[in-house]
Design an enzyme around this catalytic site. Structure first.
Site, PDB file in Angstrom:
ATOM      1  N   ASP A   1      -4.505  15.927  -2.008  1.00 47.08           N
ATOM      2  CA  ASP A   1      -3.507  14.917  -2.339  1.00 47.08           C
ATOM      3  C   ASP A   1      -2.460  14.902  -1.232  1.00 47.08           C
ATOM      4  O   ASP A   1      -1.736  15.871  -1.029  1.00 47.08           O
ATOM      5  CB  ASP A   1      -2.847  15.263  -3.680  1.00 47.08           C
ATOM      6  CG  ASP A   1      -1.874  14.201  -4.154  1.00 47.08           C
ATOM      7  OD1 ASP A   1      -1.472  13.351  -3.343  1.00 47.08           O
ATOM      8  OD2 ASP A   1      -1.523  14.219  -5.354  1.00 47.08           O
TER       9      ASP A   1
ATOM     10  N   HIS B   1       0.894   1.115   4.283  1.00 40.15           N
ATOM     11  CA  HIS B   1       1.273  -0.178   3.686  1.00 40.15           C
ATOM     12  C   HIS B   1       0.936  -0.239   2.190  1.00 40.15           C
ATOM     13  O   HIS B   1       1.373  -1.155   1.489  1.00 40.15           O
ATOM     14  CB  HIS B   1       0.598  -1.340   4.427  1.00 40.15           C
ATOM     15  CG  HIS B   1      -0.884  -1.426   4.223  1.00 40.15           C
ATOM     16  ND1 HIS B   1      -1.786  -1.083   5.194  1.00 40.15           N
ATOM     17  CD2 HIS B   1      -1.631  -1.814   3.165  1.00 40.15           C
ATOM     18  CE1 HIS B   1      -3.013  -1.261   4.741  1.00 40.15           C
ATOM     19  NE2 HIS B   1      -2.949  -1.707   3.507  1.00 40.15           N
TER      20      HIS B   1
ATOM     21  N   LYS C   1      -4.690   5.800   9.012  1.00 39.49           N
ATOM     22  CA  LYS C   1      -5.227   4.467   9.282  1.00 39.49           C
ATOM     23  C   LYS C   1      -5.120   3.598   8.034  1.00 39.49           C
ATOM     24  O   LYS C   1      -5.722   3.901   7.008  1.00 39.49           O
ATOM     25  CB  LYS C   1      -6.691   4.543   9.719  1.00 39.49           C
ATOM     26  CG  LYS C   1      -7.270   3.174  10.091  1.00 39.49           C
ATOM     27  CD  LYS C   1      -8.784   3.184  10.192  1.00 39.49           C
ATOM     28  CE  LYS C   1      -9.460   3.043   8.842  1.00 39.49           C
ATOM     29  NZ  LYS C   1      -9.328   1.695   8.238  1.00 39.49           N
TER      30      LYS C   1
END
Length: 359
Positions: free
Chosen positions: A243, A261, A257
């Protein structure tokens, strides 16, 4: 003032056309979906030369009575750039369909295929989520996905195998393409590294591309246990269930990567702090770095197509995630809030950029 007059009529007709084209945007998406469901790109590719309409109908699961309707679909797809037309060699009065660079990314046997992305975004689950956007604006749910399904998309994927499969395939296919793009455009960011952790690296396609180019680099893919449970590593690549909000394994560099967002600012700062703690002091006495591949909204060098892509991604993300696409000021705020001292943005990956962040 009269709205419709001789002086304004042309402007109003242009405005009406603008509204029509944007209202019909979904027709573009669904037409692409129809083409993939029918297998049109693969059939044309297998033909090996310009394929006439009659040949296409014969090779597809299309009823002969639908020949003219298929022509109408192909006419739009040619206009949109998914296919091209060329004269047939033995009959210059006839034209056949060819693939374009766009449709090459839609072939079933292309490892960097975009088909999973199309399937994910146009899946009824996300269509239903988008349909609920106006309802969501009137409640306090974190996103429309929660409004529809009662839980975040990641929790939903953990117990819905079909959704988990769609997400993993999409990320894997994108990683195959962007992994090679990174190695062509900015290979130097990985030179001199001994170890790398790909955080939220999914099924490992990005990491595989990197270790293939740097066989002495030890790479760990960190993702949720249900994502990496059945994945096998290799000599210099291993998978670790974990996690990223709790801890990130130590390494010279950490790769994020298309991850940040997805999350709110406070969650991104937590992830970045964990990444900073994981960076080891190297032999040159300098700390490592975090490598981020993501979009930067408002880049001055963007053309209109890239700007539109970023804004559309932002709204799609708003439908099912809690994060956003960020501008440079917002990115910098995350980095400095997490304790980093400097960053460098390299806008060389189409609508995405490679960002290097240093302690």
């Amino acid at each position: 003032m009269e709205l419709v007059s001789g002086e304004t009529i042309d402007e109003l007709l242009q405005a009406q056309t603008h509204i029509w084209n944007h209202t019909f945007h979904i027709i573009k998406s669904m037409s692409l979906r129809y083409a993939l469901q029918l297998g049109i790109p693969d059939v044309i590719n297998s033909h090996g030369k310009p394929m006439t309409l009659s040949e296409l109908v014969a090779a597809l699961p299309v009823h002969p009575t639908k020949t003219h309707h298929l022509y109408r679909l192909m006419r739009l797809l040619v206009h949109l750039g998914f296919f091209a037309m060329q004269k047939v060699a033995d009959n210059h009065f006839q034209e056949g369909y060819l693939l374009t660079p766009v449709s090459l990314l839609l072939l079933q046997d292309n490892p960097s295929i975009s088909r999973p992305f199309v399937a994910l975004v146009l899946d009824p689950i996300l269509i239903e989520t988008n349909n609920c956007m106006s309802t969501w604006f009137q409640n306090d749910d974190p996103n429309p996905f929660v409004t529809v399904f009662g839980e975040p998309i990641w929790e939903h994927a953990s117990h819905e195998a079909s959704v988990n499969h769609l997400i993993n395939r999409t990320m894997a296919s994108d990683s195959f393409l962007i992994g090679r793009a990174v190695l062509v455009k900015c290979k130097g960011v990985f030179q001199g590294l001994n170890s790398l952790v790909d955080v939220a690296g999914g099924t490992g396609n990005m990491a595989k591309a990197i270790v293939d180019a740097f066989p002495d680099l030890k790479c760990t893919v960190l993702d949720l246990p249900h994502v990496v449970a059945d994945l096998q590593g290799s000599k210099n690549l291993n998978f670790l269930g974990g996690d990223m909000f709790k801890a990130v394994p130590p390494a010279d560099a950490i790769l994020l990567k298309w991850t940040l967002h997805d999350w709110r600012d406070e969650e991104c700062v937590k992830i970045l702090k964990n990444c900073k703690e994981a960076l080891v002091t190297r032999n040159d006495k300098q700390g490592g770095k975090v490598i981020i591949i993501d979009m930067v909204v408002g880049d001055q060098d963007d053309d209109d197509k890239f700007t539109e892509t970023k804004l559309l991604f932002d709204i799609e993300g708003m439908s099912c995630l809690v994060g956003k696409q960020r501008n440079e000021k917002e990115w910098a705020n995350l980095f400095f809030s997490a304790g980093f001292s400097k960053y460098k943005i390299n806008p060389v990956l189409g609508p995405r950029a490679l960002i290097e962040v240093y302690p």
